[in-house]
Design an enzyme around this catalytic site. Structure first.
Site, PDB file in Angstrom:
ATOM      1  N   LYS A  96       0.840  -1.202   0.000  1.00 52.78           N
ATOM      2  CA  LYS A  96       0.000   0.000   0.000  1.00 52.78           C
ATOM      3  C   LYS A  96       0.878   1.255   0.000  1.00 52.78           C
ATOM      4  O   LYS A  96       2.080   1.181   0.244  1.00 52.78           O
ATOM      5  CB  LYS A  96      -0.927  -0.010   1.213  1.00 52.78           C
ATOM      6  CG  LYS A  96      -0.214   0.052   2.557  1.00 52.78           C
ATOM      7  CD  LYS A  96      -1.217   0.021   3.699  1.00 52.78           C
ATOM      8  CE  LYS A  96      -0.491   0.094   5.045  1.00 52.78           C
ATOM      9  NZ  LYS A  96      -1.432   0.158   6.178  1.00 52.78           N
ATOM     10  N   ARG A 136     -11.053   0.373  14.489  1.00 53.61           N
ATOM     11  CA  ARG A 136     -10.719   1.150  13.306  1.00 53.61           C
ATOM     12  C   ARG A 136     -11.521   0.624  12.120  1.00 53.61           C
ATOM     13  O   ARG A 136     -12.458   1.268  11.677  1.00 53.61           O
ATOM     14  CB  ARG A 136      -9.205   1.087  13.044  1.00 53.61           C
ATOM     15  CG  ARG A 136      -8.699   2.123  12.070  1.00 53.61           C
ATOM     16  CD  ARG A 136      -7.193   2.100  11.948  1.00 53.61           C
ATOM     17  NE  ARG A 136      -6.673   0.844  11.412  1.00 53.61           N
ATOM     18  CZ  ARG A 136      -5.424   0.665  11.005  1.00 53.61           C
ATOM     19  NH1 ARG A 136      -4.552   1.665  11.090  1.00 53.61           N
ATOM     20  NH2 ARG A 136      -5.028  -0.505  10.520  1.00 53.61           N
ATOM     21  N   TYR A 160      16.910  30.366   7.503  1.00 53.85           N
ATOM     22  CA  TYR A 160      15.794  31.119   8.062  1.00 53.85           C
ATOM     23  C   TYR A 160      15.926  31.304   9.570  1.00 53.85           C
ATOM     24  O   TYR A 160      16.405  30.417  10.288  1.00 53.85           O
ATOM     25  CB  TYR A 160      14.472  30.405   7.774  1.00 53.85           C
ATOM     26  CG  TYR A 160      13.981  30.566   6.350  1.00 53.85           C
ATOM     27  CD1 TYR A 160      13.677  31.821   5.838  1.00 53.85           C
ATOM     28  CD2 TYR A 160      13.820  29.460   5.528  1.00 53.85           C
ATOM     29  CE1 TYR A 160      13.216  31.973   4.531  1.00 53.85           C
ATOM     30  CE2 TYR A 160      13.355  29.592   4.229  1.00 53.85           C
ATOM     31  CZ  TYR A 160      13.063  30.858   3.740  1.00 53.85           C
ATOM     32  OH  TYR A 160      12.613  30.992   2.448  1.00 53.85           O
ATOM     33  N   MET A 211      11.816  24.545   2.481  1.00 57.29           N
ATOM     34  CA  MET A 211      10.996  23.752   1.571  1.00 57.29           C
ATOM     35  C   MET A 211      11.831  22.896   0.620  1.00 57.29           C
ATOM     36  O   MET A 211      11.526  21.711   0.411  1.00 57.29           O
ATOM     37  CB  MET A 211      10.074  24.663   0.760  1.00 57.29           C
ATOM     38  CG  MET A 211       9.121  23.913  -0.157  1.00 57.29           C
ATOM     39  SD  MET A 211       8.049  25.008  -1.111  1.00 57.29           S
ATOM     40  CE  MET A 211       7.047  25.719   0.208  1.00 57.29           C
TER      41      MET A 211
END
Length: 349
Positions: A35, A130, A244, A292
């Site tokens: 998965k 679940r 930053y 990022m």
């Protein structure tokens, strides 16, 4: 090249499957969970390697995920869908010959009405709350469902990575109470359940994270190397800031490598000022904030700065990096971004 390289060792993944297959009970089939695009490593290529190793049953989260696996494997191997038969999935389930693991009375009725006679399995809830039918629901519909001949009945352990947790035996007892005498193949154990021993294995085990050498399968072969390209190296003087928020300042003249990867690529911001990259066997500290697209690394101590620095590899596994980030290996692995250039290693070893 400014694209990071994610090397995926298919031989290691296959070797881990074979080892977990040997650990499973002698009369037990060993499936493979692929998965989330095989936990971010590429479901098609990974499924092919596992099929070559001997896997014949595969598990995905949703019907949509199964397309890449079926395309890679062709018809024959069984593909089970954990989410079951969702509304609108009938055409895909039929076209790809999927086996949905029905988890509610609503899904049972939907499957019986839209795909009568098509293969299915059942999920039971044994305490995780679940997915799956609870005891009273199962008791109400079991006679009817068993007449339709499900191919598999399964449940999922909540605490298998903690061998001494009382939930393990409680769920095992509940699964026995709900399924003993049903005459249908049963499955309870994923990777952690395999390691708990044969009491938990039943007729099928479903290793997932263990295929990649992740916890709790500590004996597994790590299957990944993530090599990040160095875009630029600059000299920084004492007192100058990097990144930053000026969160790191040089205590003396330093050399700083700017490396092409960031939180858009699945490197959590919590690694800021905490993680380590590697130039071969030499550790290089990540300094300043993870941004990022970029991170910065102190390479002052290197005689030569290589074109790439590793953040995953022999010196640092997915779980090691997860410990630094304050998360789990699953999250690191499945977050590895689409910008990485995947390189598959397979030499038959």
């Amino acid at each position: 090249m400014a694209t990071a390289r994610l090397s995926i060792n298919l031989d290691a993944i296959a070797a881990n499957w074979r080892a977990l297959n040997r650990m499973s009970a002698p009369d037990c089939q060993t499936g493979a969970v692929v998965k989330a695009d095989a936990y971010g490593t590429g479901a098609g290529r990974v499924a092919q390697a596992l099929a070559k190793a001997g896997a014949r049953r595969f598990f995905v989260a949703t019907a949509d995920e199964a397309a890449a696996v079926r395309e890679a494997l062709g018809h024959g191997p069984q593909i089970n869908v954990f989410a079951g038969h969702m509304a609108g999935d009938a055409e895909l389930i039929h076209a790809l010959d999927l086996t949905p693991m029905l988890n509610s009375i609503e899904q049972i009725m939907r499957h019986a009405e839209t795909l009568p006679g098509h293969a299915f399995g059942i999920q039971l809830d044994t305490g995780m709350n679940r997915l799956g039918l609870e005891m009273t629901e199962w008791q109400a519909v079991a006679p009817m469902v068993l007449e339709l001949r499900p191919e598999l009945i399964m449940s999922h352990l909540a605490c298998a990575d903690e061998p001494d947790h009382p939930m393990n035996d409680a769920q095992l007892a509940a699964f026995h109470a709900m399924t003993d005498g049903c005459g249908v193949p049963r499955s309870l154990a994923a990777t952690g359940g395999i390691l708990l021993g044969e009491r938990f294995h039943f007729d099928l085990t479903r290793p997932g994270i263990g295929l990649h050498g992740g916890r709790p399968y500590d004996l597994g072969f790590p299957a990944l190397r993530l090599s990040l390209p160095v875009v630029q190296v600059r000299e920084v003087q004492a007192g100058e800031a990097v990144g930053y928020a000026a969160s790191w300042r040089a205590e003396g003249p330093s050399y700083v490598a700017t490396v092409a990867a960031g939180y858009a690529d699945g490197l959590p911001r919590t690694l800021s000022g905490q993680a380590t990259l590697w130039a071969g066997d030499i550790p290089c500290p990540l300094i300043g904030r993870v941004s990022m697209d970029l991170i910065t690394v102190d390479v002052t101590h290197l005689d030569h700065v290589p074109e790439e620095l590793d953040i995953l590899g022999p010196q640092q596994t997915v779980d090691d990096l997860a410990d630094v980030a304050g998360t789990i290996g699953y999250e690191i692995l499945t977050s590895l971004g689409p910008r990485y250039r995947k390189e598959y290693l397979e030499d038959g070893a």
